[in-house]
Design an enzyme around this catalytic site. Structure first.
Site: not given
Ligand code: CO
Length: 218
Positions: A42, A44, A46, A98, A101
């Protein structure tokens, strides 16, 4: 939050640290790459790829998008997989989702997300495929976490539908496809322990693109 100029300062420090342990580090990686892994994760911020796996430049070929999707009409992810499998000949393909998400959460809402609608629809399709199991989970957080896992599983199946992956596996017994979930709250990676051979066997009747019964006698 890191200051913009700080990024270049960080970069110079990073170069110095790398050269401290190996003077030829950048000369070596400039020559060629032989990563054993393709990581699809992803976007993302993090969920870092190299950091959480503790690997060095040159070790992982990386593709990231919203909610780690593998869509056959997405020229980007298709090009990445094709190159990784046919030319880099990676040994493993990892699809890593994750918990927490935002993409998966958005796909559980009944609202218009604009340009994200067609993208998130693929996750809604995952929900529909597993509706019985998901609807039986009464706790919303638990259901959301399970959808994250099932989405990873479906994207692994999507990877297995590709001719490049099937042909390479038939010839070399690799790449092996793995499904992972990163837990943001603990920093730990969880292997969903999907059985890749079983996935191939299950989809063979409909998705076989090799013209060969590749798992005959298994
Ligand atoms: Co995500």
């Amino acid at each position: 939050m890191t200051d913009y100029q700080q990024l270049f300062e960080n970069n110079r420090k990073w170069v110095a640290t790398k050269l401290e342990t190996d003077k030829t580090f950048f000369e070596k990686i400039a020559r060629e790459q032989h990563p054993d892994y393709l990581y699809i994760g992803c976007s993302d911020s993090r969920v870092t790829a190299e950091d959480m796996m503790g690997v060095q430049p040159g070790e992982v070929f990386v593709h990231r998008n919203v909610a780690n999707m593998v869509n056959a009409l997405d020229l980007n992810v298709m090009s990445v997989i094709n190159y990784a499998v046919r030319y880099l000949k990676v040994k493993h393909i990892i699809v890593c989702g994750h918990y927490n998400c935002g993409g998966v959460k958005a796909a559980m809402q009944s609202s218009d997300m604009g340009i994200l609608n067609p993208w998130l629809r693929n996750i809604r399709d995952v929900y529909r495929l597993h509706k019985q199991e998901l609807n039986a989970i009464t706790d919303e957080e638990t259901r959301y976490r399970r959808l994250v896992e099932l989405n990873v599983q479906e994207q692994c199946i999507n990877v297995s539908k590709l001719a490049s992956v099937q042909q390479q596996y038939l010839a070399n017994k690799f790449p092996i496809v793995h499904g992972w979930v990163f837990d943001i709250k603990s920093g730990l990676l969880k292997d969903l322990e999907l059985n890749f051979e079983k996935i191939l066997k299950d989809i063979q009747e409909i998705y076989n693109l090799t013209g060969t019964d590749w798992l005959e006698g298994k």
